[in-house]
Design an enzyme around this catalytic site. Structure first.
Site, PDB file in Angstrom:
ATOM      1  N   GLU A 133      -7.589 -12.218  66.315  1.00  7.79           N
ATOM      2  CA  GLU A 133      -7.616 -13.553  66.931  1.00  7.79           C
ATOM      3  C   GLU A 133      -8.615 -13.624  68.080  1.00  7.79           C
ATOM      4  O   GLU A 133      -8.277 -13.321  69.222  1.00  7.79           O
ATOM      5  CB  GLU A 133      -6.212 -13.928  67.438  1.00  7.79           C
ATOM      6  CG  GLU A 133      -6.179 -15.323  68.054  1.00  7.79           C
ATOM      7  CD  GLU A 133      -4.801 -15.763  68.560  1.00  7.79           C
ATOM      8  OE1 GLU A 133      -3.865 -14.948  68.564  1.00  7.79           O
ATOM      9  OE2 GLU A 133      -4.695 -16.932  68.955  1.00  7.79           O
ATOM     10  N   LYS A 174      -7.792 -15.195  62.715  1.00  6.99           N
ATOM     11  CA  LYS A 174      -7.107 -16.335  63.364  1.00  6.99           C
ATOM     12  C   LYS A 174      -8.058 -16.952  64.388  1.00  6.99           C
ATOM     13  O   LYS A 174      -8.069 -16.558  65.553  1.00  6.99           O
ATOM     14  CB  LYS A 174      -5.814 -15.844  64.021  1.00  6.99           C
ATOM     15  CG  LYS A 174      -5.074 -16.916  64.801  1.00  6.99           C
ATOM     16  CD  LYS A 174      -3.647 -16.492  65.091  1.00  6.99           C
ATOM     17  CE  LYS A 174      -2.967 -17.470  66.024  1.00  6.99           C
ATOM     18  NZ  LYS A 174      -1.533 -17.247  66.137  1.00  6.99           N
TER      19      LYS A 174
END
Ligand code: 13P
Length: 346
Positions: free
Chosen positions: A180, A222
């Site tokens: 992420e 992500k």
């Protein structure tokens, strides 16, 4: 690395019409959200909130996995069943946030580097033993640090390196890493600037993943969506967000990556769903060779916020809060197959 297990986990995380519930706020972040709503900031209240989330009837229809925080993965419901067991019994994969937070980057005021690599191998082994199947590490990039046009190379490289080291350790341990790298919405920057920063960041992240021999087939990216900063006077259309987001991802994300699960980053639930739906409606046709990835959600605030407001710390509101969570999960699920529309909000 057990490639078959990683492949099975990745497939299950990316099941059609499902996404991930990010409920892995650190105690500090969770307490801040509680404080904003006048909820007591205690272990008992954090546990009651997470109990409400994981016991929501029918959640597995829309949610393939839930990302927990270290405190939560060790807790049990008021009735005494471990949260991990509740999720497993519902058919929801258990994930765990394993970074220890974004800390000030030396010599770069207003920029951060995410820490947590020391001792990570041992911690991952512990989480696997507790039933975790995937993990998450979040790097936060300030799009326009004060006095600068771009994030510094020091910040981008340090965070990319840490994400790649984390991802390799996860795969070694048998956990699918959610990678992420988040460009924050905070600030007055334009959408074009967000595009430039997100693209540059992702290039560094994939270079680092390759350097560390991370198996791209066994990870989930992500990213943020490519939006204008919250304080920017020129906000763009839903179509423009979908187009810039996919332009960026197509330029930099290798086809070997099986799935992309967007964060919500402070968008409202309705905004995040409208954007994901547009991405899916315009670009989600997987029979088209240019679209190699599953596209889904890994929302925190966009799934939880209305439920948290409804609950407000009161047991009397527990069921209505669960209904609010289910509504947001249903909308996000519809968005990830391109079937969301604003009338679902009525
Ligand atoms: P938001 O969707 O609220 O950005 O949270 C996602 C997340 O997991 C942040 O790390």
């Amino acid at each position: 690395m057990n490639a078959q297990m990683l492949a099975e986990t990745t497939r299950a995380m990316l099941a059609e019409g499902k996404g991930l519930l990010a409920m892995d706020e650190s105690n500090g972040t969770c307490d801040k959200r509680f404080a904003d709503l006048g909820i007591a900031q205690t272990v008992a209240m954090r546990r009651a909130w997470r109990d409400l989330l994981v016991t929501t009837p029918g959640l597995a229809q829309y949610v393939s996995g839930a990302i927990l925080y270290d405190e939560t993965i060790r807790q049990a419901t008021i009735a005494g069943t471990p949260f991990v067991r509740v999720l497993q019994d519902a058919g929801i994969l258990v994930g765990i946030k394993v970074d220890v937070g974004a800390k000030a980057l030396a010599f770069h005021p207003s920029e951060k580097v995410t820490e947590g690599l020391d001792g990570l191998r041992e911690r991952l082994g512990g989480y696997v033993a507790m039933g975790a199947r995937f993990a998450k590490w979040r790097a936060v990039i300030n799009a326009a640090p004060s006095g600068a046009h771009l994030p510094s190379e020091a910040c981008v490289r340090a965070n990319a390196h840490a994400l790649a080291r984390y991802a390799a350790l996860c795969q070694e341990a048998g956990l699918v890493p959610i990678v992420e790298p988040e460009v924050l919405m905070d600030g007055g920057h334009s959408q074009a600037h967000c595009l430039e920063v997100t693209e540059g960041l992702l290039r560094h992240v994939f270079a680092a993943l390759n350097t560390q021999d991370v198996a791209l087939e066994a990870m989930v990216l992500k990213p943020n969506m490519v939006v204008a900063g919250r304080g920017c006077a020129v906000q763009v259309t839903v179509e423009a967000v979908a187009n810039a987001t996919m332009l960026c991802l197509r330029r930099v994300v290798p086809a070997a990556v099986p799935g992309i699960a967007f964060l919500s980053g402070g968008q409202t639930g309705a905004q995040a769903c409208a954007h994901l739906n547009e991405v899916q409606a315009r670009y989600g046709d997987r029979s088209d060779q240019s679209q190699p990835w599953s596209l889904t959600f890994s929302f925190g605030r966009a799934l939880q916020h209305s439920a948290l407001e409804t609950w407000a710390g009161s047991g009397a509101h527990r069921e209505s809060a669960q209904r609010a969570l289910m509504h947001r999960a249903r909308c996000a699920s519809a968005a990830c197959i391109g079937r969301y529309d604003a009338s679902m909000e009525l």
